[in-house]
Design an enzyme around this catalytic site. Structure first.
Site, short mmCIF file in Angstrom:
data_model
loop_
_atom_site.label_atom_id
_atom_site.label_comp_id
_atom_site.label_asym_id
_atom_site.label_seq_id
_atom_site.Cartn_x
_atom_site.Cartn_y
_atom_site.Cartn_z
N LYS A 1 -5.86 -1.73 -4.07
CA LYS A 1 -6.56 -2.41 -5.18
C LYS A 1 -6.28 -1.70 -6.50
O LYS A 1 -6.16 -2.33 -7.54
CB LYS A 1 -8.06 -2.46 -4.89
CG LYS A 1 -8.40 -3.42 -3.76
CD LYS A 1 -9.90 -3.56 -3.57
CE LYS A 1 -10.19 -4.41 -2.34
NZ LYS A 1 -11.63 -4.46 -2.04
N ARG B 1 -12.14 9.52 -5.64
CA ARG B 1 -12.88 9.07 -4.45
C ARG B 1 -14.36 8.88 -4.79
O ARG B 1 -15.00 7.96 -4.30
CB ARG B 1 -12.74 10.09 -3.31
CG ARG B 1 -11.33 10.36 -2.86
CD ARG B 1 -10.61 9.18 -2.23
NE ARG B 1 -10.11 8.13 -3.05
CZ ARG B 1 -8.94 8.12 -3.73
NH1 ARG B 1 -8.14 9.14 -3.70
NH2 ARG B 1 -8.59 7.07 -4.44
N GLN C 1 -0.47 -2.00 -7.20
CA GLN C 1 -1.93 -2.07 -7.39
C GLN C 1 -2.33 -3.50 -7.76
O GLN C 1 -1.96 -4.00 -8.82
CB GLN C 1 -2.35 -1.12 -8.51
CG GLN C 1 -2.01 0.34 -8.21
CD GLN C 1 -1.82 1.17 -9.48
OE1 GLN C 1 -1.31 0.67 -10.48
NE2 GLN C 1 -2.22 2.43 -9.42
N ASP D 1 3.48 7.26 -4.40
CA ASP D 1 2.17 6.78 -4.84
C ASP D 1 2.30 6.17 -6.23
O ASP D 1 3.19 6.55 -7.01
CB ASP D 1 1.17 7.94 -4.91
CG ASP D 1 0.67 8.39 -3.53
OD1 ASP D 1 0.86 7.65 -2.56
OD2 ASP D 1 0.09 9.49 -3.47
N ARG E 1 3.17 -0.52 -0.08
CA ARG E 1 1.76 -0.26 0.27
C ARG E 1 0.94 -0.98 -0.81
O ARG E 1 1.09 -0.68 -1.99
CB ARG E 1 1.43 1.23 0.24
CG ARG E 1 -0.07 1.50 0.45
CD ARG E 1 -0.50 2.87 -0.03
NE ARG E 1 0.05 3.95 0.74
CZ ARG E 1 0.24 5.18 0.26
NH1 ARG E 1 -0.04 5.47 -1.00
NH2 ARG E 1 0.74 6.12 1.03
#
Ligand code: FDA
Length: 304
Positions: free
Chosen positions: A184, A286, A160, A130, A181
């Site tokens: 945004k 989130r 990103q 990540d 991956r």
């Protein structure tokens, strides 16, 4: 403004105590987090797999403060890989380098990463690193290059679109045929290094998706944005790309309807499934992504 405040609260211990302490925030938490232990997460994983979707599993945790905690996280990930293998579950894992000690020391972080990716490679698995906030971008990419040199087929990275530097990083990753991956970006970043306006982030995302599809390096298009999904569908319809040349990825609990719809349409759909007790910063990110989530949470907190 709201987003900046939430991102600040993501590091606030008092707020964490309030959110953790309130029974009424539970419905929103369980929507985004698959459970506090691996057994809980496995129940959700089996149900996702049964719906013809795939999974990348994230043991929640970041910015650990001691070497012991970093080692415990690495050991826990090895346990997860063993368990997935023993249960014959074809599931990827996602990992954050600050959970392996990147704030403490790069050498020990590297050793832990090498052990985890090595174990995954032995099992034919795949580890996604990540991408965290910009203070970690360069060091994350540096460790990724090293591990990709050893296990190219078994490890991928996240870039990103909100960061200006991603134009260059993307070309580097394409040149080394690394699996990217594309997201945004979930962190609050200064205007000096990232697009401040959402419209510009969206435009960059669109460019990056098109470039990755053209390059053919099996990108993961990780978004819930229907305009971006339509862009990709258009590329498939026009024959520029086939459905086995990329996969979509979405977060557990976000737009489940779309996840199933894409799987039904024959697209690869991988769900990012987070679990564990250290869910607070992930949960706050989130909330920051969607104001409606915050208003729901505030209503519950006021009621309590
Ligand atoms: P956008 O923010 O424009 O949202 C489009 C629509 O999606 C919204 O209108 C809403 O309907 C829905 N939506 C989005 N977020 C929601 C939420 N939280 N709750 C409810 N609805 C929501 N970031 C990062 O910096 N590093 C990383 O490693 C990752 N990893 C990652 C993996 C996967 C599989 C995904 C899908 C995303 C990430 N991200 C990430 C997060 C990413 O950067 C981004 O913050 C979110 O995906 C939200 O952006 P969208 O592309 O969905 O678009």
């Amino acid at each position: 403004m709201l987003r900046a405040m939430l991102m600040w609260l993501a590091g606030n211990q008092r707020m964490e105590r309030i959110v953790r302490g309130s029974r009424l925030t539970r419905p929103l938490i369980v929507r985004f987090i698959a459970g506090e232990d691996l057994d809980d997460a496995l129940v959700q994983i089996r149900s996702i797999l049964a719906r013809r979707q795939t999974v990348t599993l994230d043991l929640l945790g970041e910015n650990v403060a001691t070497q012991e905690a970093a080692q415990a996280a690495a050991d826990a990930y090895l346990g997860v890989l063993d368990r997935l293998h023993a249960e014959n579950l074809d599931v990827n894992i996602s990992i954050k380098l600050t959970m392996l000690g990147l704030d403490l020391d790069e050498d020990t972080t590297w050793e832990r990463l090498r052990t985890i990716v090595g174990r995954a490679a032995d099992m034919g698995g795949f580890v996604r690193i990540d991408m965290e906030g910009s203070p970690y971008t360069e060091r994350t990419l540096a460790l990724f290059r090293r591990i990709h040199d050893l296990h190219a087929e078994h490890v991928g990275i996240v870039l990103q679109s909100m960061l200006y530097r991603t134009e260059t990083d993307l070309e580097e990753m394409i040149a080394r045929k690394a699996r990217v991956r594309i997201v945004k970006g979930a962190y609050q970043e200064p205007e000096t290094i990232a697009y401040p306006r959402k419209a510009d982030v969206d435009a960059a995302y669109r460019r990056h998706v098109e470039r990755l599809l053209e390059a053919g390096t099996y990108p993961a298009i990780a978004t819930h944005d229907e305009a971006m999904l339509d862009l990709v569908r258009g590329q498939v319809r026009s024959g520029r790309v086939t459905t086995d040349q990329f996969e979509f990825q979405m977060l557990y609990g976000v737009r489940r309807d779309l996840q199933q719809q894409l799987a039904n349409e024959g697209y690869g759909m991988r769900v990012y499934v987070p679990y564990g007790t250290s869910w607070y910063p992930y949960f706050m990110r989130r909330l920051a992504e969607r104001p409606a989530n915050v208003f729901f949470l505030l209503r519950q907190l006021v009621r309590s």
